[in-house]
Scaffold this motif. Structure first.
Motif, PDB file in Angstrom:
ATOM      1  N   PRO A   9      -2.566  -4.302  15.423  1.00  0.00           N
ATOM      2  CA  PRO A   9      -3.565  -5.184  14.698  1.00  0.00           C
ATOM      3  C   PRO A   9      -2.873  -6.668  14.683  1.00  0.00           C
ATOM      4  N   ALA A  10      -3.731  -7.660  14.641  1.00  0.00           N
ATOM      5  CA  ALA A  10      -3.288  -8.868  14.635  1.00  0.00           C
ATOM      6  C   ALA A  10      -2.861  -9.347  13.063  1.00  0.00           C
ATOM      7  N   LEU A  11      -1.916 -10.184  13.045  1.00  0.00           N
ATOM      8  CA  LEU A  11      -1.474 -10.488  11.663  1.00  0.00           C
ATOM      9  C   LEU A  11      -2.598 -11.841  11.268  1.00  0.00           C
ATOM     10  N   ALA A  12      -2.693 -12.126  10.106  1.00  0.00           N
ATOM     11  CA  ALA A  12      -3.445 -13.241   9.639  1.00  0.00           C
ATOM     12  C   ALA A  12      -2.844 -14.464   9.729  1.00  0.00           C
ATOM     13  N   GLY A  13      -3.279 -15.525  10.195  1.00  0.00           N
ATOM     14  CA  GLY A  13      -2.534 -16.760  10.456  1.00  0.00           C
ATOM     15  C   GLY A  13      -1.473 -16.825  11.426  1.00  0.00           C
ATOM     16  N   ASP A  14      -0.885 -17.940  11.615  1.00  0.00           N
ATOM     17  CA  ASP A  14       0.189 -18.276  12.271  1.00  0.00           C
ATOM     18  C   ASP A  14       1.330 -17.661  11.824  1.00  0.00           C
ATOM     19  N   CYS A  15       1.961 -16.679  12.106  1.00  0.00           N
ATOM     20  CA  CYS A  15       2.990 -16.074  11.322  1.00  0.00           C
ATOM     21  C   CYS A  15       4.156 -15.932  12.229  1.00  0.00           C
ATOM     22  N   HIS A  16       5.416 -16.454  11.479  1.00  0.00           N
ATOM     23  CA  HIS A  16       6.715 -16.262  12.290  1.00  0.00           C
ATOM     24  C   HIS A  16       7.540 -15.310  11.565  1.00  0.00           C
ATOM     25  N   ALA A  17       8.623 -14.762  12.173  1.00  0.00           N
ATOM     26  CA  ALA A  17       9.464 -13.769  11.746  1.00  0.00           C
ATOM     27  C   ALA A  17      10.795 -14.705  11.816  1.00  0.00           C
ATOM     28  N   ILE A  18      11.711 -14.569  10.551  1.00  0.00           N
ATOM     29  CA  ILE A  18      13.019 -14.766  10.456  1.00  0.00           C
ATOM     30  C   ILE A  18      13.634 -13.504  10.149  1.00  0.00           C
ATOM     31  N   ILE A  19      14.763 -13.199  10.756  1.00  0.00           N
ATOM     32  CA  ILE A  19      15.397 -12.040  10.741  1.00  0.00           C
ATOM     33  C   ILE A  19      16.879 -12.354  10.390  1.00  0.00           C
ATOM     34  N   LEU A  20      17.362 -11.960   9.292  1.00  0.00           N
ATOM     35  CA  LEU A  20      18.719 -12.256   8.742  1.00  0.00           C
ATOM     36  C   LEU A  20      19.923 -11.590   9.338  1.00  0.00           C
ATOM     37  N   ALA A  21      20.728 -12.013  10.049  1.00  0.00           N
ATOM     38  CA  ALA A  21      21.720 -10.964  10.550  1.00  0.00           C
ATOM     39  C   ALA A  21      23.138 -11.496  10.368  1.00  0.00           C
ATOM     40  N   GLY A  22      23.333 -11.979   9.006  1.00  0.00           N
ATOM     41  CA  GLY A  22      24.575 -12.768   8.728  1.00  0.00           C
ATOM     42  C   GLY A  22      25.492 -11.888   7.818  1.00  0.00           C
ATOM     43  N   GLY A  23      24.810 -10.607   7.336  1.00  0.00           N
ATOM     44  CA  GLY A  23      25.768  -9.851   6.407  1.00  0.00           C
ATOM     45  C   GLY A  23      27.059  -9.471   6.939  1.00  0.00           C
ATOM     46  N   SER A  24      27.836  -8.820   6.029  1.00  0.00           N
ATOM     47  CA  SER A  24      29.283  -8.227   6.313  1.00  0.00           C
ATOM     48  C   SER A  24      29.217  -6.820   6.130  1.00  0.00           C
ATOM     49  N   GLY A  25      28.299  -6.175   5.247  1.00  0.00           N
ATOM     50  CA  GLY A  25      28.121  -4.553   5.428  1.00  0.00           C
ATOM     51  C   GLY A  25      29.500  -3.806   4.689  1.00  0.00           C
ATOM     52  N   THR A  26      29.859  -4.515   3.691  1.00  0.00           N
ATOM     53  CA  THR A  26      31.371  -4.115   3.349  1.00  0.00           C
ATOM     54  C   THR A  26      31.261  -2.576   2.719  1.00  0.00           C
ATOM     55  N   ARG A  27      30.030  -2.001   2.512  1.00  0.00           N
ATOM     56  CA  ARG A  27      30.108  -0.523   1.905  1.00  0.00           C
ATOM     57  C   ARG A  27      30.143   0.591   3.210  1.00  0.00           C
TER      58      ARG A  27
END
Length: 476
Positions: A9-27
């Protein structure tokens, strides 16, 4: 019909995605390191967590509406991984000069979003989550976009199935219908007794770290609660955001904005979710043998039960263990009782405090031109195996404190030493004297493998002066 063939189904409005890919994952140390964190690893299936996230997002967003925010150390690997999925995404990757937590990273993505459409909606996704049931995820995303178009700030909550002390929680208020609830507040990583009460009462959801909001609304709240960041944002036409990064506060989006604003709505997730943030999660989600062990790699397990046993470096032989985690790489081994998994962060902090390189990188380090592996090192010497991709070219560089000797093992090398070119093939070698300008390239169609022997009083990677670089790494 497969999940990827499903018409969304279509999203409401003009929607953008921001993917956060800068973590270190120490655990997830020792598999996850600063130079190769968990989102860039294959931990579940055949693709990395980042690639799984991007594939899922591309089912709902066109490529020119997807922005991936990482940091300068990872930008080339991130571009390589996302361009495999869609070549157009290579130009959609944004690099932070250094980590400043999630709020500045989101604002870096919003800079591009509002340039396209100041009235756009933005969805924020961490790159290291495991999500199953894509249809339910898409339906929840549509519901959230409708609420965001109605001037609500939306977060996604997951119904807890156990008292998890490593997650933040969302306190639910009024039921708004359609799996949406007003938010009464947030609780950050409660103790076990409190978490047990949350699960028993059904009054709280796990905070997934995913959001959907109007860019205009979000930025107005930054102006309200974080004046230093707002001033940085407002000067971006005069000074690009990345240039002022070292002077801004290190602050999470939860602490800086989400926990302070009014009119927050939570969508209760209909999809299965896990953040794969600990070895306990890897065990819980892994395929178990008859004794309840999750085993990966070259492992010999005798009389063990309920263990996570992983080897990526040599034979791991274990006997008589119960409820243990054993993770072995080529240069480090972690042993930890399952109920002490949250202390892995403390292990990493202790290693960092003693200056250990084990926090930073694996023996194999990936670069935009290929990779290198440290085979052996000692006082005043280091031996590396270097692999250069076909057609790739290293920077023209010089070292103040070390000389190098290169031996070609496989492929063809194009070498320049003080502007003198030479072609080398298998079993041929060249000396690189200290303080000489040199360059290495692979003109062939197969990978180039060389052995590099370094000698000198200082052999660290920061002893590099670059004169020219096709990857833009020359210091201005």
């Amino acid at each position: 019909m497969t999940d990827t063939d499903t018409v969304r189904p279509a999203l409401a409005g003009d929607c953008h995605a921001i993917i956060l890919a800068g973590g270190s994952g120490t655990r997830l140390w020792p598999l996850s390191r600063n130079l190769l964190p968990k989102q860039l690893l294959v931990l579940d299936g055949t693709t990395t967590l980042l690639q799984q996230t991007v594939s899922r997002v591309l089912e709902m967003f066109p490529p020119d509406h997807v922005w991936v925010v990482t940091n300068e150390e990872h930008v080339f690997e991130v571009r390589k991984q996302v361009s495999v999925l869609d070549a157009r995404l290579e130009t959609q990757v944004l690099a932070e000069p250094l980590g400043r937590n999630t709020l500045p990273a989101i604002m870096l993505g919003l800079d591009r979003v509002v340039e396209v459409n100041p009235k756009a909606l933005a969805a924020v996704f961490p790159s290291d989550h495991l999500i199953r049931n894509g249809e339910a995820w898409a339906a929840d995303l549509v519901r959230a976009s409708e609420l965001a178009a109605d001037k609500r700030f939306v977060t996604f909550g997951v119904k807890p199935d156990k008292p998890e002390t490593g997650y933040g929680y969302i306190a639910l208020g009024e039921d708004l219908g359609g799996n949406a609830f007003a938010v009464r507040g947030f609780v950050e990583k409660p103790d076990l007794r409190t978490a047990e009460g949350f699960v028993r009462e059904g009054s709280h959801l796990w905070n997934s770290g995913m959001f959907l909001f109007s860019a205009k609304l979000f930025l107005s709240q930054v102006a309200r609660f974080e004046p230093v960041l707002w001033d940085w944002w407002m000067r971006r036409d005069e000074t690009p955001l990345v240039r002022g990064y070292r002077d801004i506060p290190d602050i999470s989006v939860d602490y800086g904005v989400v926990e302070k604003i009014d009119n927050i709505t939570a969508v209760r997730a209909g999809f299965d979710w896990d953040d794969l943030g600990s070895w306990e999660a890897m065990y819980r989600l892994g395929e178990k043998d008859a004794s309840g062990n999750v085993v990966k790699g070259d492992v010999l397990a005798m009389g063990c039960s309920g263990c996570l046993l992983i080897s990526e470096g040599g034979k791991l032989a274990v006997s008589g263990l119960s409820n243990m985690i054993m993770v072995q790489t080529r240069d480090a081994t972690l042993a930890c009782p399952m109920d002490r998994v949250q202390t892995v962060r403390d292990v990493v902090a202790a290693l960092k405090a003693e200056g250990s390189s084990l926090v930073e990188s694996h023996p194999t380090v990936y670069r935009p031109w290929g990779n290198y592996t440290v085979l052996e090192e000692g006082p005043h010497y280091k031996i590396k195996r270097i692999q250069v991709n076909p057609g790739a070219r290293l920077s023209s560089q010089m070292h103040h404190h070390r000389s190098e000797h290169w031996v070609v093992v496989d492929g063809t090398a194009e070498v320049e030493v003080n502007n003198v070119p030479v072609i080398l093939v298998e079993n041929q070698s060249v000396d690189i004297p200290k303080a000489s300008q040199h360059r290495l390239a692979n003109p062939g169609k197969v990978p180039l493998d060389i052995i590099e022997i370094q000698s000198g009083p200082y052999l660290e990677e920061d002893d590099i002066v670059r004169f020219d670089d096709v990857y833009g790494r020359v210091q201005k």
